[in-house]
Write an enzyme that holds these catalytic residues in place. Structure first.
Site, mmCIF file in Angstrom:
data_model
loop_
_atom_site.group_PDB
_atom_site.id
_atom_site.type_symbol
_atom_site.label_atom_id
_atom_site.label_comp_id
_atom_site.label_asym_id
_atom_site.label_seq_id
_atom_site.Cartn_x
_atom_site.Cartn_y
_atom_site.Cartn_z
ATOM 1 N N HIS A 145 0.826 -1.219 0.000
ATOM 2 C CA HIS A 145 0.000 0.000 0.000
ATOM 3 C C HIS A 145 0.853 1.259 0.000
ATOM 4 O O HIS A 145 0.363 2.339 0.283
ATOM 5 C CB HIS A 145 -0.948 0.018 1.205
ATOM 6 C CG HIS A 145 -1.731 -1.248 1.369
ATOM 7 N ND1 HIS A 145 -1.347 -2.244 2.227
ATOM 8 C CD2 HIS A 145 -2.858 -1.678 0.751
ATOM 9 C CE1 HIS A 145 -2.201 -3.252 2.141
ATOM 10 N NE2 HIS A 145 -3.127 -2.944 1.253
HETATM 11 S S1 FES Z 1 1.509 -0.396 3.398
HETATM 12 FE FE1 FES Z 1 -0.024 -1.847 3.794
HETATM 13 S S2 FES Z 1 1.084 -3.596 4.366
HETATM 14 FE FE2 FES Z 1 2.585 -2.116 3.994
#
Ligand code: FES
Length: 182
Positions: A145
Site C-alpha cells: 500500500h
Molecule cells: S503499506 Fe499496507 S502492508 Fe505495507
C-alpha cells in the site's frame, strides 16, 4: 537406681510412657515427608512438561554472523518465524539519520533504535498489514500500500502507523549478533 518388685529397674517400667507423644510426632512427620516426596515424584513429569523444550529455547535466539555484510548491504534472517533486516549502514547515512526524528507519524531518535550506529536491526514486516518491505536507497518501500520507511526504519509515509518494530538483540562480539536476547 531403685529396683521394682519384678526385679527390673523402675526406669524400665516407665520408659515407654514419656516417649509415646514423641514417637507419634515422629511417625506423623515421617508420613508427611514421604507423602510430600510422593506428590513431587508424581507431579514432576507434568511440571517438567511445562518447561519449553530445548529445541524451542534454541529457536528463541538466533546467532548471526555479520562479518560478511558489507557496508550498504542488508542481510535478512528468520527469527521466531519473522524476517529480520540487519542493515550495515554506510557512514554517509548515519549522520543523516542521527539528525532526524523521522516523520510526525511516529517520531523517534535514531539513537533509540540502534545499539551501534553502523547496524540497524529491525523486524522486516510493514507495520500496516505485515507485508515485507523492499530496500531502497532512502530506506524501505512497502509494495502493498505504498508505505515508506527511512534508513532508521522510521515510517515516513503511511498508511503504516508505526516505525518498523525493534527486537531484543545483543552483540556477542564485533562479528556476531544474538537475536532474541537483550
Ligand atoms: S503499506 Fe499496507 S502492508 Fe505495507
Amino acid at each position: 537406681m531403685t529396683t521394682s518388685e519384678t526385679g527390673n529397674p523402675e526406669i524400665d517400667n516407665k520408659t515407654n510412657l514419656p516417649d509415646e507423644p514423641d514417637r507419634r510426632q515422629f511417625i506423623e512427620k515421617a508420613t508427611c515427608v514421604v507423602a510430600g516426596a510422593g506428590i513431587v515424584a508424581a507431579t514432576w513429569p507434568f511440571i517438567s512438561s511445562m518447561n519449553p523444550a530445548s529445541n524451542v529455547l534454541s529457536k528463541s535466539t538466533v546467532e548471526v554472523d555479520i562479518s560478511k555484510i558489507q557496508s550498504g548491504e542488508t542481510k535478512t534472517v528468520e527469527w521466531q518465524s519473522k524476517p529480520v533486516f540487519i542493515y550495515h549502514r554506510p557512514q554517509t547515512q548515519i549522520s543523516a539519520m542521527q539528525n532526524s526524528k523521522g516523520s510526525d507519524i511516529d517520531p523517534q531518535a535514531d539513537e533509540e533504535r540502534v545499539q551501534n550506529p553502523e547496524w540497524l536491526v529491525v523486524i522486516g514486516l510493514c507495520t500496516h498489514l505485515g507485508c515485507v518491505p523492499t530496500k531502497k536507497s532512502e530506506g524501505w518501500f512497502c509494495p502493498c500500500h505504498g508505505s515508506r520507511y527511512d534508513n532508521s526504519g522510521r515510517v515516513l509515509r503511511g498508511p503504516a502507523p508505526k516505525n518498523l518494530y525493534l527486537l531484543p538483540y545483543q552483540f556477542v562480539s564485533a562479528e556476531k549478533l544474538l537475536l532474541g536476547k537483550a
